[in-house]
Design an enzyme around this catalytic site. Structure first.
Site, short mmCIF file in Angstrom:
data_model
loop_
_atom_site.label_atom_id
_atom_site.label_comp_id
_atom_site.label_asym_id
_atom_site.label_seq_id
_atom_site.Cartn_x
_atom_site.Cartn_y
_atom_site.Cartn_z
N CYS A 162 0.81 -1.23 0.00
CA CYS A 162 0.00 0.00 0.00
C CYS A 162 0.84 1.28 0.00
O CYS A 162 0.28 2.37 -0.07
CB CYS A 162 -0.93 0.00 1.21
SG CYS A 162 -1.87 -1.52 1.35
N HIS A 294 -3.15 7.92 5.85
CA HIS A 294 -3.32 6.59 5.26
C HIS A 294 -4.75 6.12 5.53
O HIS A 294 -5.41 5.60 4.65
CB HIS A 294 -2.29 5.62 5.83
CG HIS A 294 -2.23 4.33 5.08
ND1 HIS A 294 -1.99 4.26 3.73
CD2 HIS A 294 -2.39 3.04 5.48
CE1 HIS A 294 -2.00 3.00 3.33
NE2 HIS A 294 -2.26 2.23 4.38
N GLU A 305 -2.03 5.49 13.51
CA GLU A 305 -1.64 6.69 12.76
C GLU A 305 -1.89 7.96 13.56
O GLU A 305 -1.06 8.88 13.58
CB GLU A 305 -2.41 6.74 11.43
CG GLU A 305 -1.98 7.88 10.53
CD GLU A 305 -2.51 7.76 9.11
OE1 GLU A 305 -2.02 8.50 8.24
OE2 GLU A 305 -3.41 6.93 8.87
N LYS A 326 -9.83 7.82 1.38
CA LYS A 326 -10.24 6.43 1.13
C LYS A 326 -11.71 6.22 1.45
O LYS A 326 -12.34 5.30 0.92
CB LYS A 326 -9.39 5.47 1.96
CG LYS A 326 -7.94 5.31 1.50
CD LYS A 326 -7.21 4.30 2.35
CE LYS A 326 -5.77 4.08 1.89
NZ LYS A 326 -4.91 5.25 2.15
N HIS A 331 -9.62 2.03 -1.03
CA HIS A 331 -8.18 1.83 -0.89
C HIS A 331 -7.64 1.23 -2.18
O HIS A 331 -7.89 0.07 -2.49
CB HIS A 331 -7.93 0.88 0.29
CG HIS A 331 -6.50 0.79 0.72
ND1 HIS A 331 -5.45 1.12 -0.10
CD2 HIS A 331 -5.95 0.41 1.91
CE1 HIS A 331 -4.31 0.93 0.56
NE2 HIS A 331 -4.59 0.51 1.77
#
Length: 402
Positions: A162, A294, A305, A326, A331
């Site tokens: 990713c 992310h 995160e 996202k 994603h």
């Protein structure tokens, strides 16, 4: 060290078939996630995704090209056409000899794998098309971009799950900054939305059956998407001399490895990547106004995160805007950082912060300003784009308004 700017951008994803369409959707907080439509989808437990709709390869590529281009390559070439056209560059002579392309993808030609496994194991055929290998290989998209635009300099593909796109763009940035290349076409793409691609992800038990809700207390997993984001990274003086429109400046990048677990994220690894990008840019954390997170919508990623952001930015973390797009486009795995970079450019250039849609319940472990549900107008001078991959591989880019 040379300055590096972005002079072209292109995309295709579930929100739109171009940059203007995608940014309009982000401003409106529109959701591109819906019911998947492909063969045997009814056999899947997960039947939603950010699928690209209304894209017809037959109307864009000839028969010979379609026999060579997996869907991820088709997406790449579509986005690259928009990016190179906006940049207004033609590659001849010395510029062609030194310019290159570095792209990210996690799976490469997953649809080609899927189709040909079916052909051999389900249909019992003993022969596959002679172009299967050049169609499915991870470097196919980068190679076709280099051929399409006569790019004869450093050209290759990065595959780090990713974080693939952010690693690719970080390397492109370094190549231009060092003087090794005056221009790099960079970004990433992915197309895993086929039966095998979704079935593999089902096995991880990290997928949501209904929606992607990053940072919301009731989040229940990630949602796959597909598409591409492609950019032209150019040396600043080269761009200035030819009067190119500059979208933003890339000022720093950093890459770290958690070296701890193949699937569980590490706060320390993420924090070192963000801090490293700031250090590389020579920027204090207080200058950052926006982080494109992310933000996968999984319990483990989101709280890790947010904790990493709090560690790096201290009291300033409470003043930062941090959102996950996202929630809108899904994603895109190896292509996700490239599409998400558009949100950073929009924040810097247009003063519009893309929202985290689907946000319903505050989570005390994600107690940051996640720009819930509606876009926001705000002046931003510096933005970060985060990508944290399975395997503990992290890549962060820092961008500045220009």
């Amino acid at each position: 060290m040379k300055r590096v700017v972005i002079t072209g951008a292109g995309t295709i994803n579930s929100l739109g078939h171009s940059v203007p369409e995608t940014l309009d959707a982000m401003r409106e907080g529109r959701c591109g996630i819906g019911q998947l439509d492909f063969r045997d989808v009814e056999r899947l437990a997960i039947q939603i995704g950010g699928q690209v709709r209304g894209f017809e390869a037959e109307g864009r590529f000839n028969r010979q090209q379609i026999s060579l281009y997996d869907r991820f390559t088709q997406f790449t070439l579509t986005a690259a056409e928009e990016a190179v056209r906006q940049a207004g560059l033609e590659f001849h002579g010395e510029l062609a000899a030194r310019s290159g392309v570095v792209l990210g993808t996690a799976g490469g030609g997953v649809s080609t794998w899927d189709d040909n496994y079916r052909s051999v194991y389900e249909d019992g055929k003993n022969r596959v098309h002679p172009f299967v290998v050049p169609k499915l290989m991870n470097n196919a998209a980068a190679s076709h971009v280099s051929m399409q635009y006569n790019l004869k300099g450093p050209s290759f593909t990065v595959s780090t799950a990713c974080a693939s796109s952010n690693h690719a763009m970080g390397l492109a940035f370094q190549l231009v900054r060092s003087g090794a290349a005056p221009v790099m076409v960079t970004g990433g793409s992915e197309s895993m939305l086929c039966f095998g691609g979704v079935k593999a992800w089902e096995g991880l038990r990290v997928m949501s059956k209904d929606a992607c809700r990053p940072f919301s207390a009731n989040r229940n997993g990630m949602v796959q998407g597909e598409g591409a984001g492609i950019f032209v990274f150019e040396e600043y003086e080269h761009a200035r001399k030819r009067g190119a429109e500059i979208l933003a400046e890339v000022v720093g990048s950093a890459m770290t490895s958690d070296a701890s677990d193949i699937v569980m994220p590490s706060k320390q690894g993420a924090a070192r990547a963000m801090a490293g990008a700031l250090a590389d840019a020579g920027i204090n954390g207080d200058a950052v106004g926006y982080i494109n997170a992310h933000g996968t919508g999984t319990a483990a990623n989101d709280k890790t995160e947010c904790a990493a952001v709090a560690d790096v930015f201290g009291p300033h973390a409470d003043e930062l805007m941090i959102s996950s797009t996202k929630s809108m486009h899904g994603h895109l795995i190896g292509g996700t950082g490239a599409v998400e970079l558009l949100a950073c450019i929009m924040a810097l250039r247009d003063g519009v912060i893309a929202p985290t849609i689907g946000y319903e319940e505050p989570d005390p472990e994600c107690a940051l300003d996640v720009v819930p549900n509606e876009a926001r107008e705000a002046r931003v001078d510096v933005a970060l784009s985060n990508a944290f991959a399975f395997g503990g591989l992290n890549a962060v880019l820092a961008l500045r308004r220009i």
